[in-house]
Design a protein around this motif. Structure first.
Motif, PDB file in Angstrom:
ATOM      1  N   ALA A   1      15.190 -70.449   4.607  1.00  0.00           N
ATOM      2  CA  ALA A   1      15.035 -69.677   5.836  1.00  0.00           C
ATOM      3  C   ALA A   1      16.239 -69.862   6.754  1.00  0.00           C
ATOM      4  CB  ALA A   1      13.763 -70.082   6.568  1.00  0.00           C
ATOM      5  N   TRP A   2      16.901 -71.017   6.624  1.00  0.00           N
ATOM      6  CA  TRP A   2      18.109 -71.342   7.377  1.00  0.00           C
ATOM      7  C   TRP A   2      19.063 -72.100   6.470  1.00  0.00           C
ATOM      8  CZ3 TRP A   2      19.284 -70.524  12.660  1.00  0.00           C
ATOM      9  CH2 TRP A   2      18.256 -69.963  13.425  1.00  0.00           C
ATOM     10  N   ALA A   3      20.345 -72.049   6.828  1.00  0.00           N
ATOM     11  CA  ALA A   3      21.358 -72.825   6.117  1.00  0.00           C
ATOM     12  C   ALA A   3      22.235 -73.551   7.121  1.00  0.00           C
ATOM     13  CB  ALA A   3      22.214 -71.926   5.237  1.00  0.00           C
ATOM     14  N   LEU A   4      22.624 -74.756   6.751  1.00  0.00           N
ATOM     15  CA  LEU A   4      23.549 -75.555   7.552  1.00  0.00           C
ATOM     16  C   LEU A   4      24.852 -75.629   6.765  1.00  0.00           C
ATOM     17  CD1 LEU A   4      23.381 -77.166  10.243  1.00  0.00           C
ATOM     18  CD2 LEU A   4      22.956 -79.207   8.858  1.00  0.00           C
ATOM     19  N   VAL A   5      25.914 -75.006   7.281  1.00  0.00           N
ATOM     20  CA  VAL A   5      27.172 -74.930   6.557  1.00  0.00           C
ATOM     21  C   VAL A   5      28.260 -75.682   7.306  1.00  0.00           C
ATOM     22  CG1 VAL A   5      26.517 -72.698   5.578  1.00  0.00           C
ATOM     23  CG2 VAL A   5      27.950 -72.762   7.634  1.00  0.00           C
ATOM     24  N   CYS A   6      29.190 -76.244   6.550  1.00  0.00           N
ATOM     25  CA  CYS A   6      30.324 -76.952   7.137  1.00  0.00           C
ATOM     26  C   CYS A   6      31.552 -76.042   7.071  1.00  0.00           C
ATOM     27  CB  CYS A   6      30.592 -78.246   6.383  1.00  0.00           C
ATOM     28  SG  CYS A   6      31.838 -79.304   7.163  1.00  0.00           S
ATOM     29  N   ALA A   7      32.239 -75.910   8.196  1.00  0.00           N
ATOM     30  CA  ALA A   7      33.406 -75.032   8.265  1.00  0.00           C
ATOM     31  C   ALA A   7      34.566 -75.747   8.952  1.00  0.00           C
ATOM     32  CB  ALA A   7      33.063 -73.747   9.019  1.00  0.00           C
ATOM     33  N   ARG A   8      35.773 -75.291   8.640  1.00  0.00           N
ATOM     34  CA  ARG A   8      36.975 -75.794   9.308  1.00  0.00           C
ATOM     35  C   ARG A   8      37.111 -75.051  10.634  1.00  0.00           C
ATOM     36  NH1 ARG A   8      38.110 -74.711   4.043  1.00  0.00           N
ATOM     37  NH2 ARG A   8      39.126 -72.739   4.605  1.00  0.00           N
ATOM     38  N   ALA A   9      36.815 -75.734  11.725  1.00  0.00           N
ATOM     39  CA  ALA A   9      36.747 -75.083  13.035  1.00  0.00           C
ATOM     40  C   ALA A   9      38.070 -75.185  13.781  1.00  0.00           C
ATOM     41  CB  ALA A   9      35.630 -75.715  13.874  1.00  0.00           C
ATOM     42  N   ALA A  10      38.424 -74.096  14.439  1.00  0.00           N
ATOM     43  CA  ALA A  10      39.647 -74.041  15.238  1.00  0.00           C
ATOM     44  C   ALA A  10      39.306 -73.640  16.664  1.00  0.00           C
ATOM     45  CB  ALA A  10      40.629 -73.041  14.628  1.00  0.00           C
ATOM     46  N   ASP A  11      39.641 -74.522  17.611  1.00  0.00           N
ATOM     47  CA  ASP A  11      39.410 -74.260  19.033  1.00  0.00           C
ATOM     48  C   ASP A  11      40.717 -74.522  19.753  1.00  0.00           C
ATOM     49  OD1 ASP A  11      38.548 -73.987  21.592  1.00  0.00           O
ATOM     50  OD2 ASP A  11      37.081 -75.611  21.552  1.00  0.00           O
ATOM     51  N   GLY A  12      41.549 -73.486  19.859  1.00  0.00           N
ATOM     52  CA  GLY A  12      42.890 -73.663  20.392  1.00  0.00           C
ATOM     53  C   GLY A  12      43.701 -74.543  19.469  1.00  0.00           C
ATOM     54  N   GLU A  13      44.240 -75.630  19.999  1.00  0.00           N
ATOM     55  CA  GLU A  13      45.017 -76.548  19.179  1.00  0.00           C
ATOM     56  C   GLU A  13      44.137 -77.556  18.435  1.00  0.00           C
ATOM     57  OE1 GLU A  13      48.307 -76.426  18.688  1.00  0.00           O
ATOM     58  OE2 GLU A  13      48.212 -74.557  19.832  1.00  0.00           O
ATOM     59  N   ARG A  14      42.880 -77.594  18.787  1.00  0.00           N
ATOM     60  CA  ARG A  14      41.988 -78.587  18.190  1.00  0.00           C
ATOM     61  C   ARG A  14      41.453 -78.087  16.857  1.00  0.00           C
ATOM     62  NH1 ARG A  14      36.654 -81.204  21.156  1.00  0.00           N
ATOM     63  NH2 ARG A  14      36.239 -82.841  19.590  1.00  0.00           N
ATOM     64  N   ARG A  15      41.485 -78.975  15.853  1.00  0.00           N
ATOM     65  CA  ARG A  15      40.959 -78.661  14.524  1.00  0.00           C
ATOM     66  C   ARG A  15      39.983 -79.758  14.113  1.00  0.00           C
ATOM     67  NH1 ARG A  15      43.484 -74.876  15.902  1.00  0.00           N
ATOM     68  NH2 ARG A  15      45.015 -73.635  14.751  1.00  0.00           N
ATOM     69  N   GLU A  16      38.770 -79.380  13.748  1.00  0.00           N
ATOM     70  CA  GLU A  16      37.791 -80.359  13.283  1.00  0.00           C
ATOM     71  C   GLU A  16      36.721 -79.655  12.462  1.00  0.00           C
ATOM     72  OE1 GLU A  16      35.564 -82.166  16.414  1.00  0.00           O
ATOM     73  OE2 GLU A  16      34.728 -80.272  17.147  1.00  0.00           O
ATOM     74  N   PRO A  17      36.210 -80.300  11.426  1.00  0.00           N
ATOM     75  CA  PRO A  17      35.098 -79.708  10.680  1.00  0.00           C
ATOM     76  C   PRO A  17      33.834 -79.715  11.536  1.00  0.00           C
ATOM     77  CG  PRO A  17      36.203 -81.441   9.411  1.00  0.00           C
ATOM     78  CD  PRO A  17      36.681 -81.559  10.821  1.00  0.00           C
ATOM     79  N   ARG A  18      33.071 -78.631  11.457  1.00  0.00           N
ATOM     80  CA  ARG A  18      31.822 -78.527  12.191  1.00  0.00           C
ATOM     81  C   ARG A  18      30.719 -78.006  11.270  1.00  0.00           C
ATOM     82  NH1 ARG A  18      32.320 -79.146  17.583  1.00  0.00           N
ATOM     83  NH2 ARG A  18      30.192 -78.394  17.902  1.00  0.00           N
ATOM     84  N   PHE A  19      29.504 -78.413  11.569  1.00  0.00           N
ATOM     85  CA  PHE A  19      28.340 -77.850  10.899  1.00  0.00           C
ATOM     86  C   PHE A  19      27.728 -76.791  11.807  1.00  0.00           C
ATOM     87  CE2 PHE A  19      28.582 -81.474   8.097  1.00  0.00           C
ATOM     88  CZ  PHE A  19      28.060 -80.983   6.910  1.00  0.00           C
ATOM     89  N   LEU A  20      27.319 -75.692  11.178  1.00  0.00           N
ATOM     90  CA  LEU A  20      26.747 -74.590  11.930  1.00  0.00           C
ATOM     91  C   LEU A  20      25.491 -74.101  11.215  1.00  0.00           C
ATOM     92  CD1 LEU A  20      30.160 -73.914  11.547  1.00  0.00           C
ATOM     93  CD2 LEU A  20      29.546 -72.963  13.785  1.00  0.00           C
ATOM     94  N   ALA A  21      24.437 -73.824  11.980  1.00  0.00           N
ATOM     95  CA  ALA A  21      23.174 -73.364  11.404  1.00  0.00           C
ATOM     96  C   ALA A  21      23.087 -71.850  11.512  1.00  0.00           C
ATOM     97  CB  ALA A  21      22.007 -74.016  12.120  1.00  0.00           C
ATOM     98  N   VAL A  22      22.783 -71.212  10.386  1.00  0.00           N
ATOM     99  CA  VAL A  22      22.682 -69.748  10.357  1.00  0.00           C
ATOM    100  C   VAL A  22      21.353 -69.335   9.730  1.00  0.00           C
ATOM    101  CG1 VAL A  22      25.154 -69.273  10.338  1.00  0.00           C
ATOM    102  CG2 VAL A  22      24.017 -69.751   8.191  1.00  0.00           C
ATOM    103  N   PRO A  23      20.699 -68.305  10.285  1.00  0.00           N
ATOM    104  CA  PRO A  23      19.425 -67.848   9.726  1.00  0.00           C
ATOM    105  C   PRO A  23      19.631 -67.023   8.457  1.00  0.00           C
ATOM    106  CG  PRO A  23      20.047 -66.472  11.575  1.00  0.00           C
ATOM    107  CD  PRO A  23      21.076 -67.567  11.501  1.00  0.00           C
ATOM    108  N   ARG A  24      18.584 -66.888   7.686  1.00  0.00           N
ATOM    109  CA  ARG A  24      18.671 -66.198   6.390  1.00  0.00           C
ATOM    110  C   ARG A  24      19.215 -64.779   6.518  1.00  0.00           C
ATOM    111  NH1 ARG A  24      20.035 -64.049   2.981  1.00  0.00           N
ATOM    112  NH2 ARG A  24      19.254 -63.654   0.881  1.00  0.00           N
ATOM    113  N   ALA A  25      18.912 -64.097   7.601  1.00  0.00           N
ATOM    114  CA  ALA A  25      19.372 -62.716   7.753  1.00  0.00           C
ATOM    115  C   ALA A  25      20.880 -62.619   7.895  1.00  0.00           C
ATOM    116  CB  ALA A  25      18.702 -62.074   8.966  1.00  0.00           C
ATOM    117  N   SER A  26      21.551 -63.737   8.175  1.00  0.00           N
ATOM    118  CA  SER A  26      22.993 -63.702   8.435  1.00  0.00           C
ATOM    119  C   SER A  26      23.842 -63.913   7.197  1.00  0.00           C
ATOM    120  CB  SER A  26      23.364 -64.772   9.473  1.00  0.00           C
ATOM    121  OG  SER A  26      22.773 -64.501  10.718  1.00  0.00           O
ATOM    122  N   TYR A  27      23.270 -64.416   6.110  1.00  0.00           N
ATOM    123  CA  TYR A  27      24.117 -64.707   4.949  1.00  0.00           C
ATOM    124  C   TYR A  27      23.675 -63.965   3.695  1.00  0.00           C
ATOM    125  CZ  TYR A  27      20.566 -68.513   4.429  1.00  0.00           C
ATOM    126  OH  TYR A  27      19.415 -69.265   4.366  1.00  0.00           O
TER     127      TYR A  27
END
Length: 381
Positions: free
Chosen positions: A147-173
């Protein structure tokens, strides 16, 4: 606030789920995914809710309660146990999201099936109020039942780079049909695809917080455990059950040979090779169980330092190696009969070896991590 549910998983419900998993094991493998008839009793037994915070109606349970329950399912079907174990594990990881994000995920109850993609295979770009996420994540076990997925992505926020986990509902993937492996076939570990999906900040957490076990408003010990201290147990527990299942089926195939007269009688079969196989495989499985139980005891006890975290990783990888060795020995001694497509023994053998080959159970990395954590690599005079 939902009322706290009884401690899970329920032994009677686990037994029912194991029996159902055994009934559908061959068909699930052929279909390369678990049917609803198997998924439903696993969720009913309380696996998904096991680590869900009590504020959402979850059990906020212990690893020592989860280990035997997962293994019991694994004695019937390794893929079903893999799904059950990961359903519990991803729920624990999701408890590290901000509280508002947790409320959204578990708004329909603590038995909501979650899946996870732990490798940073996609990208997340900062947008107002959240992240725009794209990419493909292979090997997402149980994705068809999620029903949901928790995915790890390479996140970019300006100059900052860090891996983040993000939760997405089934309708989104979307789901890519990519799972054609020799073992754990029924896990349905297909590819998750996201194309420019916006995820609010409330459904995002830095990987560093998961690694450190920093869950917001954490009340239970299971939400303060460093990720690497527990993840190996998630992967090895199904293999423990599978090895026990393999031993059970091997014993049935070898019963007559184990009961044969001693070789002292001329022309009689020699039962000693089968006795040795039985004793050694059973001993290896028991040894692996003791290692995994110690891991569970450590993480349940809290105060998990870097050395214990590294030792837990070593213990889980070593247990997987012992279980694979045991099942290898059982299959080799079973002859052609044990290798038949109709015999569960060869399925357990494929599953255990496939699971033991998971990147999270590889011995060299955890051996190196333990050496570093213990200071064995420190050459400072």
């Amino acid at each position: 606030m939902p009322a706290t549910q009884p401690t899970s998983p329920s032994p009677d419900a686990v037994r029912e789920a194991a029996e159902t998993a055994a009934k559908y094991a061959a068909a699930a493998e052929a279909d390369r995914r678990l049917p609803t008839e198997v998924v439903t009793p696993i969720l009913a037994a309380g696996f998904a809710r096991h680590f869900v915070p009590a504020r959402w109606g979850g059990s906020a349970g212990t690893f020592r309660a989860l280990l035997p329950a997962v293994a019991a399912i694994g004695e019937s079907c390794t893929s079903a146990a893999w799904f059950a174990s990961l359903a519990a594990s991803v729920g624990r990881l999701a408890a590290h999201l901000p509280v508002d994000g947790q409320a959204e995920i578990w708004r329909d109850g603590p038995d909501t099936p979650l899946v996870g993609a732990l490798a940073a295979a996609g990208t997340a770009e900062r947008v107002p109020g959240g992240w725009r996420v794209s990419g493909q994540w292979p090997y997402v076990s149980g994705i068809d039942s999620s029903a949901w997925a928790l995915v790890c992505a390479r996140a970019a926020d300006g100059e900052r780079r860090e891996p983040r986990f993000l939760a997405v509902p089934r309708a989104s993937y979307a789901i890519g049909d990519s799972w054609f492996n020799v073992g754990l076939r029924a896990t349905g570990s297909n590819t998750l695809v996201l194309d420019g999906v916006t995820v609010p900040d409330a459904r995002s957490v830095a990987l560093a917080d998961l690694l450190a076990g920093k869950a917001p408003a954490a009340e239970a010990p299971c939400h303060r455990v460093p990720m690497k201290a527990a993840n190996g147990l998630t992967l090895a527990a199904p293999l423990l059950g599978a090895a026990r299942g393999a031993l059970h089926h091997w014993s049935g195939l070898s019963r007559d040979k184990l009961r044969a007269p001693a070789a002292a009688v001329t022309g009689a079969a020699d039962r000693s090779p089968y006795e040795l196989t039985l004793a050694r495989a059973d001993g290896e499985i028991d040894t692996a169980a003791l290692l995994l139980d110690r891991v569970a005891e450590v993480v349940d006890g809290g105060a998990v330092d870097p050395v214990l975290t590294a030792r837990n990783g070593r213990d889980c990888a070593l247990a997987a190696e012992l279980l694979a060795n045991a099942v290898d020995r059982l299959l080799r001694s079973s002859g052609s009969r044990g290798q038949s497509d109709t015999e569960p023994l060869q399925r357990f053998w494929r599953d255990v070896n496939a699971g033991a080959g998971h990147s999270g159970l590889q011995f060299p990395p955890v051996a190196s991590a333990l050496a570093r954590a213990s200071g064995a690599l420190d050459t400072t005079p």
